[in-house]
Design an enzyme around this catalytic site. Sequence first.
Site, short mmCIF file in Angstrom:
data_model
loop_
_atom_site.label_atom_id
_atom_site.label_comp_id
_atom_site.label_asym_id
_atom_site.label_seq_id
_atom_site.Cartn_x
_atom_site.Cartn_y
_atom_site.Cartn_z
N TRP A 258 26.79 3.54 -21.76
CA TRP A 258 26.31 1.89 -21.60
C TRP A 258 24.80 1.92 -22.42
O TRP A 258 24.07 2.75 -21.98
CB TRP A 258 26.19 1.73 -20.06
CG TRP A 258 25.59 0.08 -19.86
CD1 TRP A 258 26.19 -0.76 -20.35
CD2 TRP A 258 24.75 -0.37 -18.88
NE1 TRP A 258 25.55 -2.18 -19.82
CE2 TRP A 258 24.65 -1.64 -18.86
CE3 TRP A 258 24.11 0.73 -17.67
CZ2 TRP A 258 23.71 -2.24 -17.98
CZ3 TRP A 258 23.13 -0.13 -17.05
CH2 TRP A 258 23.31 -1.27 -17.18
N ASP B 218 27.24 6.92 -11.74
CA ASP B 218 27.24 5.49 -11.70
C ASP B 218 28.69 4.89 -11.86
O ASP B 218 29.28 5.27 -12.60
CB ASP B 218 26.60 5.16 -13.41
CG ASP B 218 26.40 3.68 -13.49
OD1 ASP B 218 26.49 3.15 -12.47
OD2 ASP B 218 26.07 3.17 -14.62
N LYS C 225 30.80 -6.43 -10.39
CA LYS C 225 32.14 -6.57 -10.96
C LYS C 225 33.17 -6.75 -9.81
O LYS C 225 33.96 -7.51 -9.61
CB LYS C 225 32.46 -5.39 -12.03
CG LYS C 225 32.08 -5.54 -13.23
CD LYS C 225 30.57 -5.14 -13.01
CE LYS C 225 29.78 -5.31 -14.66
NZ LYS C 225 28.49 -4.88 -14.66
C1 LMR Z 1 28.31 -4.67 -19.64
O1 LMR Z 1 28.11 -3.56 -20.02
O2 LMR Z 1 28.51 -5.68 -20.36
C2 LMR Z 1 27.96 -5.00 -18.32
O3 LMR Z 1 27.65 -3.83 -17.71
C3 LMR Z 1 26.69 -5.90 -17.97
C4 LMR Z 1 25.34 -5.34 -18.66
O4 LMR Z 1 24.62 -5.73 -17.74
O5 LMR Z 1 25.22 -5.13 -19.55
#
Ligand code: LMR
Length: 395
Positions: free
Chosen positions: A127, A207, A242
């Site tokens: 992420w 996470d 989520k």
């Molecule tokens: C995403 O990766 O789209 C979600 O986890 C929202 C975010 O905060 O990035």
Amino acid sequence: MLEQLQPQPADALLALIKLHDADARADKIDLGVGVYRTNSGATPVFAAIKAAEQRLVDSQDSKAYLGPEGDMGFVEALMPWIFGADPTMGGRIQGMQTPGGTGAVRLAAALAARAGARRVHLGLPSWPNHKQILDDLGLETAGLAHAAADGTADIDAVLGAIAGAGPQDAVLVHGCCHNPTGIEYTPEQWDRIAEALAGSPALPILDLAYHGLGRGMEEDAYGMRAILAAVPQALIAYSCDKNFGLYRDRVGALYFMASERGQLDTIASNANALARAAWSMPPDHGAAAVRLVLRDPALTETWQSELTDMRARMRRVRERLAAADNTVPGLGLAAIGEGTGLFAMLPLDKGQIEALRTDHGIYMAGSGRINVAGLTEANTPRFVAALAVVTGADG
Ligand code: LMR
């Protein structure tokens, strides 16, 4: 002094929300930021949450401060869902509320840094906000190449990175529904990761932002629980944004597992001090609603059935994409059928992603990540056809 600041690009993922909103095309498709959508493209408030919110409005008699740890009733009500039958692992786990999963990851990283961590191993890809958070805290990062080119897990690379981690390292692992790849480890692969972490001096940071969006609440907790059973200490960042659909209410928690129960108060006191300096205390509303859902068997059942419907829909979307593998060969659509959660990666180049946006009104992250929940029965054929055009598969 403020003129010293240099302009910064907007967060690429969040900028997509505005770009998509500004697009006037009626048939535009939003596969950007990770929010669940129904088959008609909506992101409704969960019925269980609506009912809990109503009760909250009717019964809440004060909004006085709680403290940096937030709503501990919420924190404790979640624990059996996350950690299972022995939710404190013999009294070695304690937690606190945080502003969303981002707040939990931020607090975990700050706590690790305070405890002596210098470097964090994180997925390549991961992420994108993981790296931003770690950079901002001045922590070094090292890439952990967990995804093979064909969209499957490269478990040897994961084990190799863990073997190379030292006593000032932390290893950041997604508990389930990997963001951005959607790759799901098998129980056997999780067991091997747990064994490798058990033999490593590095601190695991787990996470769990998509718990219940993969195969089920129990199934999605398998990897995290295997790791916690094997290692002496860990930090667990959790998000309800989520799995309770509370995105903008920012509902998360950080749990710490200590080697001995006697260490928990010291760890918690450091986490509380860091939280106090960062946000003082987390927002209350969403966490209070989750607490009410989890303390009421009927609301819990409603929530579970809503989550089951979400999973079933995402499974159908994945199956539809996998079935289109022959139409657009080379994009690994078949592997998407095996993935879990909201995300999948498509090996598209910048030009192809740009063409999907400008020529077809299809919005996805610049990395090639798609939110599969943005695909409906109605728009999937158009998405597949657009993929065929931009990749030249339509001849
Ligand atoms: C995403 O990766 O789209 C979600 O986890 C929202 C975010 O905060 O990035």
